[in-house]
Design a protein around this motif. Structure first.
Motif, PDB file in Angstrom:
ATOM      1  N   GLN A  16      34.892  32.487  36.583  1.00  0.00           N
ATOM      2  CA  GLN A  16      36.041  31.863  37.250  1.00  0.00           C
ATOM      3  C   GLN A  16      37.345  32.179  36.529  1.00  0.00           C
ATOM      4  O   GLN A  16      38.374  32.421  37.165  1.00  0.00           O
ATOM      5  N   LYS A  17      37.300  32.181  35.207  1.00  0.00           N
ATOM      6  CA  LYS A  17      38.485  32.507  34.415  1.00  0.00           C
ATOM      7  C   LYS A  17      38.917  33.948  34.679  1.00  0.00           C
ATOM      8  O   LYS A  17      40.111  34.229  34.847  1.00  0.00           O
ATOM      9  N   ARG A  20      40.590  34.274  38.045  1.00  0.00           N
ATOM     10  CA  ARG A  20      41.960  33.736  37.990  1.00  0.00           C
ATOM     11  C   ARG A  20      42.918  34.751  37.359  1.00  0.00           C
ATOM     12  O   ARG A  20      44.051  34.914  37.820  1.00  0.00           O
ATOM     13  N   ASP A  23      43.595  37.458  39.926  1.00  0.00           N
ATOM     14  CA  ASP A  23      44.495  36.949  40.972  1.00  0.00           C
ATOM     15  C   ASP A  23      45.932  36.839  40.476  1.00  0.00           C
ATOM     16  O   ASP A  23      46.882  37.112  41.219  1.00  0.00           O
ATOM     17  N   GLN A  24      46.098  36.449  39.218  1.00  0.00           N
ATOM     18  CA  GLN A  24      47.441  36.345  38.643  1.00  0.00           C
ATOM     19  C   GLN A  24      48.095  37.724  38.546  1.00  0.00           C
ATOM     20  O   GLN A  24      49.296  37.866  38.797  1.00  0.00           O
TER      21      GLN A  24
END
Length: 249
Positions: A16-17, A20, A23-24
């Motif tokens: 999940q990290k 993220r 996506d950033q």
């Protein structure tokens, strides 16, 4: 640094990290690469210290896109490992022998990647049914031997695919790199092409200022589902390769 200092699994980021972070990068429109250093890559990174691994990998070499000398392949992989933004490494929970071999490679290089995740992160997204939700509204470019097969599946799942191109061999890396960069619409390129994918991902991310992911067998899982059979794909490819070489004689 001692051997235990290269126990990279203590620095492993959870899936999940990692998502993220990707996506950033897309949101901020900055280059970001994730390359996977699996069995093939670690085999070549272990050369020439461990020639037995290379001998055992021979039957997979052509399928994995290896069409150059071990020395050239290793040099390119060293560069990829040192420049990639996120390194996917084999964890002890998955394959303990190869995790230990990875530690030895890192120790010999006196190098530890700053960002590390599991080499099977994209496979996990597929198996957990999370891939399509993640790719929703993203503009994707597909690279790899089966990219044309995957194109229609991605489209059916509502993913905006801006283009695709095959990549079968190490010798095609530069051609594919330039072709992908001609498309200004994609936000993330997914590369499923064995060892060339590991080498190409950081190159494309740096050249384009966008996101490049070594997608691996996740593409095969999407196409074949529960019927995915790695050994069968290797055999089929080797048979075709042998027939092609016979016709050239």
């Amino acid at each position: 640094m001692a051997y235990q200092d290269y126990c990279f699994e203590h620095s492993l980021l959870d899936n999940q990290k990692v998502i993220r972070i990707i996506d950033q990068a897309i949101e901020k429109k900055v280059g970001f690469s994730l390359a996977r250093f699996g069995i093939g890559e670690i085999t070549y990174l272990s050369w020439p210290a461990n020639p037995l691994l290379l001998e055992q990998f021979k039957r997979y070499a052509s399928y994995a896109g290896v069409t150059s000398s071990p020395e050239i392949i290793k040099n390119e992989l060293v560069t990829a490992l040192r420049t990639v933004d996120m390194a996917g490494l084999i964890t002890p929970q998955r394959l303990d022998f190869w995790a230990k071999t990875t530690r030895l490679v890192l120790e010999q290089m006196a190098f530890l990647p700053s960002n590390i995740c599991c080499a099977w992160i994209m496979h996990d997204l597929v198996n957990e049914g999370k891939l399509w939700r993640w790719l929703n509204k993203k503009k994707v470019f597909l690279v790899g031997r089966r990219s044309h097969e995957a194109y229609s599946i991605f489209k059916k799942q509502g993913v905006h695919v801006t283009g695709f191109i095959q990549l079968n061999h190490f010798d095609e890396i530069d051609i594919v790199h330039d072709y992908v960069l001609k498309d200004s619409k994609w936000e993330i390129v997914l590369i499923s092409a064995g060892i060339p994918a590991t080498i190409l991902a950081p190159r494309i991310a740096k050249s384009s200022g966008r996101v490049a992911i070594d997608f691996g067998h996740a593409l095969d899982l999407i196409i074949d589902g529960k019927s995915f059979d790695h050994s069968m794909l290797v055999k089929k490819w080797n048979d075709q390769d042998s027939l092609s070489k016979e016709n050239e004689i």
